[in-house]
Design a protein around this motif. Structure first.
Motif, PDB file in Angstrom:
ATOM      1  N   VAL A  53      -9.015  -5.342 -40.754  1.00  0.00           N
ATOM      2  CA  VAL A  53      -8.924  -4.905 -39.753  1.00  0.00           C
ATOM      3  C   VAL A  53      -7.963  -3.591 -39.224  1.00  0.00           C
ATOM      4  O   VAL A  53      -6.689  -3.858 -39.845  1.00  0.00           O
ATOM      5  CB  VAL A  53      -8.864  -6.615 -38.981  1.00  0.00           C
ATOM      6  CG1 VAL A  53      -8.797  -6.063 -37.310  1.00  0.00           C
ATOM      7  CG2 VAL A  53      -9.318  -7.756 -39.132  1.00  0.00           C
ATOM      8  N   GLN A  54      -8.737  -3.414 -38.164  1.00  0.00           N
ATOM      9  CA  GLN A  54      -7.516  -2.014 -37.332  1.00  0.00           C
ATOM     10  C   GLN A  54      -7.592  -2.764 -35.821  1.00  0.00           C
ATOM     11  O   GLN A  54      -5.911  -2.218 -35.259  1.00  0.00           O
ATOM     12  CB  GLN A  54      -8.722  -0.723 -37.417  1.00  0.00           C
ATOM     13  CG  GLN A  54      -9.528  -0.086 -38.784  1.00  0.00           C
ATOM     14  CD  GLN A  54      -9.923   1.872 -38.252  1.00  0.00           C
ATOM     15  OE1 GLN A  54      -9.982   1.943 -37.412  1.00  0.00           O
ATOM     16  NE2 GLN A  54     -10.077   1.907 -39.291  1.00  0.00           N
ATOM     17  N   ALA A  55      -8.420  -3.041 -35.535  1.00  0.00           N
ATOM     18  CA  ALA A  55      -8.018  -3.568 -34.484  1.00  0.00           C
ATOM     19  C   ALA A  55      -8.904  -4.206 -33.886  1.00  0.00           C
ATOM     20  O   ALA A  55     -10.011  -4.165 -33.864  1.00  0.00           O
ATOM     21  CB  ALA A  55      -8.014  -2.474 -32.700  1.00  0.00           C
ATOM     22  N   LEU A  56      -7.986  -5.291 -32.265  1.00  0.00           N
ATOM     23  CA  LEU A  56      -9.194  -6.492 -32.248  1.00  0.00           C
ATOM     24  C   LEU A  56      -9.043  -6.500 -30.462  1.00  0.00           C
ATOM     25  O   LEU A  56      -7.493  -6.649 -30.225  1.00  0.00           O
ATOM     26  CB  LEU A  56      -9.620  -8.039 -33.200  1.00  0.00           C
ATOM     27  CG  LEU A  56      -9.080  -8.029 -34.631  1.00  0.00           C
ATOM     28  CD1 LEU A  56      -9.942  -9.005 -34.610  1.00  0.00           C
ATOM     29  CD2 LEU A  56     -11.405  -7.412 -34.192  1.00  0.00           C
ATOM     30  N   ASP A  57     -10.196  -6.136 -29.721  1.00  0.00           N
ATOM     31  CA  ASP A  57      -9.854  -5.976 -28.184  1.00  0.00           C
ATOM     32  C   ASP A  57     -10.475  -6.986 -27.197  1.00  0.00           C
ATOM     33  O   ASP A  57     -12.073  -6.509 -28.066  1.00  0.00           O
ATOM     34  CB  ASP A  57      -9.734  -4.861 -27.227  1.00  0.00           C
ATOM     35  CG  ASP A  57      -8.303  -3.717 -28.602  1.00  0.00           C
ATOM     36  OD1 ASP A  57      -7.126  -4.935 -28.182  1.00  0.00           O
ATOM     37  OD2 ASP A  57      -8.106  -2.449 -28.816  1.00  0.00           O
ATOM     38  N   GLU A  58     -10.787  -7.291 -26.762  1.00  0.00           N
ATOM     39  CA  GLU A  58     -11.356  -8.165 -25.230  1.00  0.00           C
ATOM     40  C   GLU A  58     -11.318  -7.362 -24.618  1.00  0.00           C
ATOM     41  O   GLU A  58      -9.958  -6.741 -23.684  1.00  0.00           O
ATOM     42  CB  GLU A  58     -10.589  -9.299 -25.154  1.00  0.00           C
ATOM     43  CG  GLU A  58     -11.042  -9.973 -26.337  1.00  0.00           C
ATOM     44  CD  GLU A  58     -11.126 -11.601 -26.014  1.00  0.00           C
ATOM     45  OE1 GLU A  58     -10.536 -12.040 -25.147  1.00  0.00           O
ATOM     46  OE2 GLU A  58     -10.888 -12.658 -26.313  1.00  0.00           O
ATOM     47  N   LEU A  59     -12.389  -6.750 -23.450  1.00  0.00           N
ATOM     48  CA  LEU A  59     -12.158  -6.061 -22.394  1.00  0.00           C
ATOM     49  C   LEU A  59     -12.880  -6.348 -21.197  1.00  0.00           C
ATOM     50  O   LEU A  59     -14.899  -6.231 -21.659  1.00  0.00           O
ATOM     51  CB  LEU A  59     -13.019  -4.216 -22.726  1.00  0.00           C
ATOM     52  CG  LEU A  59     -11.956  -3.658 -21.365  1.00  0.00           C
ATOM     53  CD1 LEU A  59     -11.412  -2.376 -21.886  1.00  0.00           C
ATOM     54  CD2 LEU A  59     -12.778  -2.596 -20.626  1.00  0.00           C
ATOM     55  N   ASN A  60     -12.550  -6.707 -20.093  1.00  0.00           N
ATOM     56  CA  ASN A  60     -13.838  -7.325 -18.811  1.00  0.00           C
ATOM     57  C   ASN A  60     -13.909  -5.786 -17.974  1.00  0.00           C
ATOM     58  O   ASN A  60     -13.119  -5.761 -17.445  1.00  0.00           O
ATOM     59  CB  ASN A  60     -13.194  -7.864 -18.537  1.00  0.00           C
ATOM     60  CG  ASN A  60     -13.393  -9.316 -20.069  1.00  0.00           C
ATOM     61  OD1 ASN A  60     -14.095  -9.727 -20.836  1.00  0.00           O
ATOM     62  ND2 ASN A  60     -12.369 -10.057 -19.677  1.00  0.00           N
ATOM     63  N   ALA A  61     -15.424  -5.131 -17.683  1.00  0.00           N
ATOM     64  CA  ALA A  61     -15.298  -4.400 -17.112  1.00  0.00           C
ATOM     65  C   ALA A  61     -16.020  -5.357 -15.380  1.00  0.00           C
ATOM     66  O   ALA A  61     -16.930  -6.384 -15.774  1.00  0.00           O
ATOM     67  CB  ALA A  61     -15.760  -3.466 -16.968  1.00  0.00           C
ATOM     68  N   SER A  62     -15.373  -5.399 -14.157  1.00  0.00           N
ATOM     69  CA  SER A  62     -15.905  -5.558 -12.973  1.00  0.00           C
ATOM     70  C   SER A  62     -16.775  -4.568 -11.971  1.00  0.00           C
ATOM     71  O   SER A  62     -15.600  -3.364 -11.641  1.00  0.00           O
ATOM     72  CB  SER A  62     -14.758  -6.193 -12.696  1.00  0.00           C
ATOM     73  OG  SER A  62     -14.276  -5.947 -11.547  1.00  0.00           O
ATOM     74  N   ALA A  63     -17.588  -3.925 -11.015  1.00  0.00           N
ATOM     75  CA  ALA A  63     -18.226  -3.609 -10.716  1.00  0.00           C
ATOM     76  C   ALA A  63     -18.656  -4.168  -9.516  1.00  0.00           C
ATOM     77  O   ALA A  63     -19.678  -5.248  -9.422  1.00  0.00           O
ATOM     78  CB  ALA A  63     -19.046  -1.892 -11.346  1.00  0.00           C
ATOM     79  N   ASN A  64     -18.378  -3.973  -8.042  1.00  0.00           N
ATOM     80  CA  ASN A  64     -18.934  -4.627  -6.763  1.00  0.00           C
ATOM     81  C   ASN A  64     -18.454  -3.149  -5.590  1.00  0.00           C
ATOM     82  O   ASN A  64     -17.478  -2.405  -5.944  1.00  0.00           O
ATOM     83  CB  ASN A  64     -17.252  -5.415  -6.668  1.00  0.00           C
ATOM     84  CG  ASN A  64     -17.380  -6.670  -7.459  1.00  0.00           C
ATOM     85  OD1 ASN A  64     -18.045  -7.140  -7.579  1.00  0.00           O
ATOM     86  ND2 ASN A  64     -15.995  -6.546  -8.184  1.00  0.00           N
ATOM     87  N   PHE A  65     -19.186  -3.327  -5.019  1.00  0.00           N
ATOM     88  CA  PHE A  65     -19.521  -2.170  -3.979  1.00  0.00           C
ATOM     89  C   PHE A  65     -20.792  -2.923  -2.866  1.00  0.00           C
ATOM     90  O   PHE A  65     -21.784  -3.553  -3.413  1.00  0.00           O
ATOM     91  CB  PHE A  65     -20.245  -1.103  -4.734  1.00  0.00           C
ATOM     92  CG  PHE A  65     -21.680  -0.953  -4.444  1.00  0.00           C
ATOM     93  CD1 PHE A  65     -22.826  -0.457  -4.597  1.00  0.00           C
ATOM     94  CD2 PHE A  65     -21.795  -1.052  -6.364  1.00  0.00           C
ATOM     95  CE1 PHE A  65     -24.425  -0.561  -4.443  1.00  0.00           C
ATOM     96  CE2 PHE A  65     -22.966  -1.188  -6.652  1.00  0.00           C
ATOM     97  CZ  PHE A  65     -24.559  -0.765  -6.075  1.00  0.00           C
ATOM     98  N   ALA A  66     -20.248  -2.289  -1.478  1.00  0.00           N
ATOM     99  CA  ALA A  66     -21.073  -2.852  -0.650  1.00  0.00           C
ATOM    100  C   ALA A  66     -21.912  -1.601   0.308  1.00  0.00           C
ATOM    101  O   ALA A  66     -21.241  -0.773   0.639  1.00  0.00           O
ATOM    102  CB  ALA A  66     -20.290  -4.050   0.342  1.00  0.00           C
ATOM    103  N   PHE A  67     -22.501  -1.792   0.065  1.00  0.00           N
ATOM    104  CA  PHE A  67     -23.644  -0.224   0.837  1.00  0.00           C
ATOM    105  C   PHE A  67     -24.153  -0.720   2.616  1.00  0.00           C
ATOM    106  O   PHE A  67     -25.050  -1.857   2.434  1.00  0.00           O
ATOM    107  CB  PHE A  67     -24.431   0.049   0.306  1.00  0.00           C
ATOM    108  CG  PHE A  67     -25.307  -0.884  -1.126  1.00  0.00           C
ATOM    109  CD1 PHE A  67     -26.936  -0.817   0.237  1.00  0.00           C
ATOM    110  CD2 PHE A  67     -25.048  -1.762  -1.452  1.00  0.00           C
ATOM    111  CE1 PHE A  67     -27.962  -1.454   0.104  1.00  0.00           C
ATOM    112  CE2 PHE A  67     -26.918  -2.492  -1.942  1.00  0.00           C
ATOM    113  CZ  PHE A  67     -27.714  -2.543  -0.525  1.00  0.00           C
ATOM    114  N   VAL A  68     -24.616   0.622   2.706  1.00  0.00           N
ATOM    115  CA  VAL A  68     -25.322   0.378   4.675  1.00  0.00           C
ATOM    116  C   VAL A  68     -25.450   2.108   4.653  1.00  0.00           C
ATOM    117  O   VAL A  68     -25.521   2.974   4.060  1.00  0.00           O
ATOM    118  CB  VAL A  68     -24.630   0.492   5.284  1.00  0.00           C
ATOM    119  CG1 VAL A  68     -23.311   1.570   6.240  1.00  0.00           C
ATOM    120  CG2 VAL A  68     -24.849   0.107   6.886  1.00  0.00           C
ATOM    121  N   HIS A  69     -27.019   2.049   4.387  1.00  0.00           N
ATOM    122  CA  HIS A  69     -27.809   2.763   5.048  1.00  0.00           C
ATOM    123  C   HIS A  69     -28.573   2.751   6.120  1.00  0.00           C
ATOM    124  O   HIS A  69     -30.143   1.321   6.309  1.00  0.00           O
ATOM    125  CB  HIS A  69     -28.856   2.380   3.602  1.00  0.00           C
ATOM    126  CG  HIS A  69     -29.589   3.958   3.848  1.00  0.00           C
ATOM    127  ND1 HIS A  69     -29.690   5.045   3.644  1.00  0.00           N
ATOM    128  CD2 HIS A  69     -30.631   4.365   4.062  1.00  0.00           C
ATOM    129  CE1 HIS A  69     -30.890   6.006   3.328  1.00  0.00           C
ATOM    130  NE2 HIS A  69     -31.326   5.408   3.897  1.00  0.00           N
TER     131      HIS A  69
END
Length: 698
Positions: free
Chosen positions: A381-397
């Motif tokens: 083993v070299q490395a064990l990681d957990e990563l959670n990414a979140s992407a949120n946006f509100a828009f108007v056109h």
């Protein structure tokens, strides 16, 4: 250039071919007087911002790749088709390994696609971590691509390069058919696909199955992909529709690795050899193993003539393995998201307006497991990681159309991105959370019909792209909390013309993009990558596209149709205030970007459904490092394809075709490793190669 021992000037050759076609069309086509047999050319329409509109009214610069363009190009990948669009460059380091750039740098993409947002129908293909598995898709499952060049983050979320909208098979078709296609060619290439399309009342079903394999030109460059895609549409009431999209992809390709200039010149087919303590690509069985399943459900409710609501939910899971020279990485990635918006619009004789407002929310959880690579097997083993990414946006056109001449669009979005991470090994680190500041991304754009066939357009928009999951946690296994988003303002203007009979289309635009905190890739002495923020870039660009039906398609004569196309890209891109340690790269050419690209083609239609297609791609030299001390040489690619559509086996319609790529047998690298440690920049592309196939449609 030499072909069969004869010397040719590429530009002169193409010029003579096209001139000959023009003369032939004049002598064989216009001498006829049977206008009632000439097929009417359709007006081109697009749907970049929720609603269908004529291309001439679009406020943005949009590249359109339709089914006819896809059919003329080699079907093994989307590379040749995508590269016909001015301002866009797609690369293939080896079969299956794609990179894509819209108006800018490939520095962020050692492989894959970054800083570009991609949608497959109503659903984001780009996950919350900013990664897009474009190579998971098979070209046979695509019927159209719309490429929105420059920042369009106002309604599509964070991106600094552009947006790609992919229309899958079955979205526009309403006929019943079964199509079977098989193709084989040089370097052990083979592909087959089956498409079933059924329309039963208000229910439509399209199923695409595909398999592709290749031995590749270079040593250790084999690939294979199994692919399945299904699209179902059900208009279950007069004003309500349900759509379900599903695809599964099982992709494997070997990665031969980059070569030094000396290795590339001496033996371009070579895979990366061992050097000192570092093993070679074959020894380590370097490659990618990626299995992805993606599903989405969309509901469209036309509440009234003026009001509608659309909601989509989607999810994906990817099992990813990458034995590499220095380590063996395993990733398990799960994404879940929702996109919804409402639209309200009104129209009178002189004014039409509508407003769209909505939001998109997504989360991607990734488990990173890195091990020593023991000849293609995971070891310590070299490395064990957990990563959670979140992407949120509100828009108007908001858009308003005055007197069917002036179209004004105002749009914006508020974007919130963040991630949390925890380290499990070699030393446990408790979960930490990092959120970027909320970013507003406005866009103001307009188009004006100067005449019924000529439009002017201009836009100002902000680009913004946070570091992706694979940049925050790159292959050096360091969680880089100091890496900041890149952002900047884009200004552009253009003119578009479509002749009354739709035979001539011309589009010219210029832009200036000032990007700040540009994210740049680096490699350390162990070939592990990491990313830093450069000072920025100044990008002046000019793009032009012209397409002309010299002879519109018709049903008589020896020459049944002739269309000429040309796309030109000028990229005057420079680093701005960019210092790396003691090195000052300010004013240098942007790494990985050719200054000039010209793509020209001729599509010739002959009796009995016979067609001939020829294309020439000129790409100027490409800087391979930020210091501009190494360049890839310019190259000219010539490809051709000939086919016969109106054949029959009994009552079964059949098309046969044959094609050739790199007819001038150029030595070139289609996908360079930029800023590569030890000068291993080059990934040699295939020499002259051929393919042929058959299509049966029932």
């Amino acid at each position: 250039m030499f072909i069969l021992g004869l010397k040719f000037d590429t530009g002169l050759l193409m010029k003579k071919l096209l001139t000959g076609c023009l003369i032939l069309s004049g002598s064989l086509g216009f001498a006829q007087n049977k206008q009632d047999s000439v097929k009417r050319l359709k007006e081109v329409v697009i749907q970049p911002y929720f609603s269908v509109q004529p291309l001439i009214r679009a406020t943005g610069t949009i590249g359109l790749i339709g089914q006819e363009t896809l059919d003329r190009q080699p079907g093994s990948s989307l590379v040749s088709a995508v590269n016909t669009v001015a301002g866009v460059r797609m690369e293939e380091r080896s079969p299956g390994s794609y990179r894509l750039s819209v108006r800018g740098s490939l520095l962020r993409s050692p492989f894959g696609v970054r800083n570009i947002k991609i949608y497959l129908d109503d659903f984001p293909l780009t996950d919350a971590g900013g990664n897009s598995y474009l190579n998971a898709l098979d070209a046979s499952g695509t019927s159209q691509l719309q490429i929105l060049k420059g920042p369009h983050g106002s309604i599509y979320g964070a991106n600094s390069g552009g947006v790609i909208l992919i229309q899958p098979n079955g979205e526009a078709a309403d006929t019943n058919y079964v199509a079977v296609k098989a193709e084989g060619g040089s370097f052990g290439s083979f592909r087959e696909n089956v498409v079933l399309n059924q329309q039963i009342g208000n229910y439509g079903l399209n199923i695409t199955q595909a398999y592709q394999r290749s031995d590749g030109y270079r040593d250790h460059s084999e690939m294979d992909r199994k692919y399945f895609q299904a699209l179902q549409k059900w208009d279950y009431s007069k004003n309500k529709a349900l759509k379900v999209l599903l695809f599964y992809s099982d992709l494997h390709y070997n990665t031969p690795g980059g070569l030094t200039a000396a290795q590339y010149e001496l033996s371009p087919k070579l895979s990366r050899p061992a050097a000192g303590a570092s093993k070679g690509a074959i020894e380590q069985q370097a490659g990618i193993y990626s299995k992805t399943i993606y599903g989405g459900v969309s509901h469209n409710w036309r509440i009234s003539e003026s009001f509608k609501h659309v909601i989509s939910v989607f999810s994906s899971y990817t099992d990813f393995k990458n034995p590499f020279i220095s380590n063996y990485e395993k990733r398990r990635e799960f994404s879940l998201g929702l996109r919804t918006y409402v639209e309200y619009g009104k129209g009178t004789q002189n004014i039409d307006w509508k407003i769209d407002a909505g939001l998109e929310s997504m989360k991607t959880s990734t488990d990173f497991d890195n091990f020593d690579n023991n000849f293609g097997r995971p070891a310590a083993v070299q490395a064990l990681d957990e990563l959670n990414a979140s992407a949120n946006f509100a828009f108007v056109h908001f858009s308003i159309d005055l007197h069917k001449k002036l179209l004004l669009e105002l749009s914006g979005s508020a974007n919130l991105y963040g991630y949390d991470y925890a380290r499990l090994a070699p030393v446990t680190v408790a979960k930490k959370t990092y959120d970027f500041d909320v970013q507003l991304m406005p866009r103001v754009a307009l188009s004006y019909l100067l005449t019924p066939r000529t439009s002017l357009r201009a836009s100002v928009s902000k680009g913004y792209s946070p570091p992706t999951r694979d940049e925050v946690r790159a292959s050096d296994h360091v969680i880089n909390v100091d890496l900041q988003p890149e952002y900047g303002w884009n200004y552009e203007t253009g003119i578009r013309y479509i002749s009354k009979d739709n035979r001539l289309f011309a589009d010219v635009n210029g832009f200036y993009y000032n990007l700040k905190s540009a994210i740049v890739r680096r490699l350390n002495e162990n070939d592990a990558e990491f990313f830093i923020n450069a000072g920025g870039t100044r990008q002046w660009g000019l793009e032009s596209t012209i397409a002309y039906w010299v002879l519109p398609e018709k049903d008589f004569g020896l020459l049944r149709g002739l269309q000429l196309k040309s796309a030109y890209t000028l990229s005057h891109f420079k680093f701005d205030n960019y210092t790396d340690r003691s090195d000052d790269f300010s004013g240098n050419d942007l790494t990985g970007v050719p200054k000039n690209m010209i793509i020209s083609s001729a599509d010739i239609l002959l009796p009995k459904g016979i067609y001939l297609f020829m294309q020439h791609n000129y790409t100027s030299s490409i800087p391979l490092n930020d210091a501009n001390t190494a360049y890839a040489k310019k190259y000219d690619l010539v490809q051709a394809k000939i086919g016969w559509k109106n054949l029959h086996l009994g009552k079964v319609p059949v098309e046969i075709y044959a094609g050739a790529d790199n007819l001038l047998n150029q030595k070139y690298s289609l996908g360079n490793d930029l800023n590569a440690f030890g000068g291993r920049y080059f990934n040699a592309a295939a020499t002259r190669n051929f393919y042929g196939g058959m299509l049966v449609r029932l």
